[in-house]
Design a protein around this motif. Structure first.
Motif, PDB file in Angstrom:
ATOM      1  N   ALA A 120      34.318  -7.433  61.981  1.00 56.55           N
ATOM      2  CA  ALA A 120      35.604  -8.311  61.515  1.00 56.55           C
ATOM      3  C   ALA A 120      35.825  -8.602  60.248  1.00 56.55           C
ATOM      4  O   ALA A 120      34.902  -9.021  59.570  1.00 56.55           O
ATOM      5  CB  ALA A 120      34.996 -10.021  62.496  1.00 56.55           C
ATOM      6  N   TYR A 121      37.416  -8.511  59.857  1.00 54.79           N
ATOM      7  CA  TYR A 121      37.437  -8.606  58.593  1.00 54.79           C
ATOM      8  C   TYR A 121      38.515  -9.324  58.205  1.00 54.79           C
ATOM      9  O   TYR A 121      39.086  -9.410  59.089  1.00 54.79           O
ATOM     10  CB  TYR A 121      37.821  -7.024  58.275  1.00 54.79           C
ATOM     11  N   VAL A 122      38.561 -10.571  56.950  1.00 59.23           N
ATOM     12  CA  VAL A 122      39.608 -10.785  56.238  1.00 59.23           C
ATOM     13  C   VAL A 122      40.553  -9.204  55.363  1.00 59.23           C
ATOM     14  O   VAL A 122      39.952  -9.743  53.980  1.00 59.23           O
ATOM     15  CB  VAL A 122      39.338 -11.835  55.738  1.00 59.23           C
ATOM     16  N   ASP A 123      41.713  -8.946  55.340  1.00 58.08           N
ATOM     17  CA  ASP A 123      42.761  -8.920  54.208  1.00 58.08           C
ATOM     18  C   ASP A 123      42.575 -10.345  53.296  1.00 58.08           C
ATOM     19  O   ASP A 123      43.560 -10.924  54.141  1.00 58.08           O
ATOM     20  CB  ASP A 123      43.524  -8.367  55.231  1.00 58.08           C
ATOM     21  N   LEU A 124      43.056  -9.772  52.130  1.00 59.57           N
ATOM     22  CA  LEU A 124      42.572 -10.804  51.562  1.00 59.57           C
ATOM     23  C   LEU A 124      44.512 -10.640  50.301  1.00 59.57           C
ATOM     24  O   LEU A 124      44.823 -11.023  49.530  1.00 59.57           O
ATOM     25  CB  LEU A 124      41.577 -10.850  50.393  1.00 59.57           C
ATOM     26  N   GLY A 125      45.354 -10.286  51.581  1.00 63.15           N
ATOM     27  CA  GLY A 125      46.318 -10.144  50.646  1.00 63.15           C
ATOM     28  C   GLY A 125      46.892  -8.800  50.102  1.00 63.15           C
ATOM     29  O   GLY A 125      45.877  -8.004  49.670  1.00 63.15           O
ATOM     30  N   THR A 126      48.463  -7.801  50.402  1.00 64.08           N
ATOM     31  CA  THR A 126      48.470  -6.908  49.008  1.00 64.08           C
ATOM     32  C   THR A 126      49.210  -7.053  48.028  1.00 64.08           C
ATOM     33  O   THR A 126      50.026  -8.011  48.143  1.00 64.08           O
ATOM     34  CB  THR A 126      49.562  -5.845  50.451  1.00 64.08           C
TER      35      THR A 126
END
Length: 299
Positions: A149-155
């Motif tokens: 599981a991953y949490v992307d922190l914005g682009t």
């Protein structure tokens, strides 16, 4: 009679001009929106993606054990606790939104090595001291299945940092193990040692246990379907063991070599192929279709 025809024709022309002027006041219908471009889309959900990874790991072995050595009072005096491994894997995942995604991966790891030396100080049947040493060398490989599981922190500028964690199973194998050693015997007590070589081999052995991982990295969105990744991963693989050791000279059978507490610090290069339409480098403004400007003609 000619005057009546002239008046009728003039009236018809006046009515036609009036109708044209009124028609010019009607709004013009907006043009239909352009058709959507043909793109690769998933049939189950637009969040599905495939992934592939390759990388290199610095793998550590916590300790070695061998039952016969321990029961006799021997110890391991040298342990090769670091080795370089290489791995490649594939996976299938689902992206819920711009912040959270999951995937399942299966990878093969190879190139690892087990290397250790033991020592057993003993007294022979004649009351003379003896020293037996063994050097073990073998190959360590793993098949690892993880749910991540991953949490992307914005682009920012097409770059998306992420944090992740995984849990699953690892099947660790020890193959090609050899046991080369020497038996130092002092039959006279005058330290006139006799050296007898020893040689042992072991068949393959495998052990399946829980594996878990912690990850961090960054993804780069090349286009709306392709994302490249560069990341770090800590991976805990558990234990492994060889087959039973067999003395090549005497045929004596002893317990397997146990490889304990295997973990690895990995650098991964990967790609994700999105079967949907993610926003590359952030959301895009959609075109707005407005009605055409009214045109009024004056006569």
């Amino acid at each position: 009679m000619g005057s009546l025809k002239t008046l009728a024709l003039a009236g018809a022309m006046a009515l036609g001009a009036s109708a044209v002027a009124k028609a010019a006041d009607f709004p013009v219908a907006p043009p239909p929106p352009p058709p959507e471009p043909v793109a690769l889309r998933g049939t189950l959900s637009s969040g599905i993606y495939l992934r592939g990874d390759v990388g290199v790991g610095i793998t550590s072995i916590g300790k070695y054990e061998q039952d016969d050595l321990r029961n006799a009072g021997g110890v391991f005096i040298s342990e090769g606790d670091r080795t370089t491994t290489f791995f490649a894997g594939l996976g299938l995942g689902y992206r819920f939104n711009n912040w959270f995604r999951i995937d399942g991966t299966l990878e093969f790891r190879g190139g690892g090595e087990a290397s250790a030396t033991d020592r057993w100080d003993y007294t022979n049947n004649f009351g003379r001291p003896g020293i037996l040493t063994n050097t073990y060398k073998g190959n360590v490989s793993s098949m690892v299945a993880l749910f991540n599981a991953y949490v992307d922190l914005g682009t920012w500028n097409c770059l998306t940092p992420y944090l992740g964690a995984g849990i699953g199973v690892a099947q660790n194998r020890v193959t090609g193990l050899t046991d080369q050693g020497a038996n130092w015997i002092d039959p006279t007590g005058e330290y006139a040692a006799i050296i007898q070589p020893t040689l042992g081999t072991a068949g393959s052995g495998s052990n399946t246990n829980m594996a878990w991982a912690l990850m961090a990295g960054v993804g780069y969105e090349v286009n709306k379907n392709l994302t490249l990744e560069l990341g770090y991963r800590y991976l805990n693989l558990g234990d492994a063991h060889s087959g039973r050791l067999v003395n090549a000279f005497t045929g004596q059978i002893q317990g397997p070599l146990k490889v304990k507490d295997i973990d690895s610090h990995d650098i991964r290069i990967g790609m994700r192929w999105n079967f949907g339409d993610p926003d590359c480098c952030g959301p895009k403004e959609q075109p707005i279709y407005a009605p055409a400007t009214h045109v009024v003609r004056k006569y």
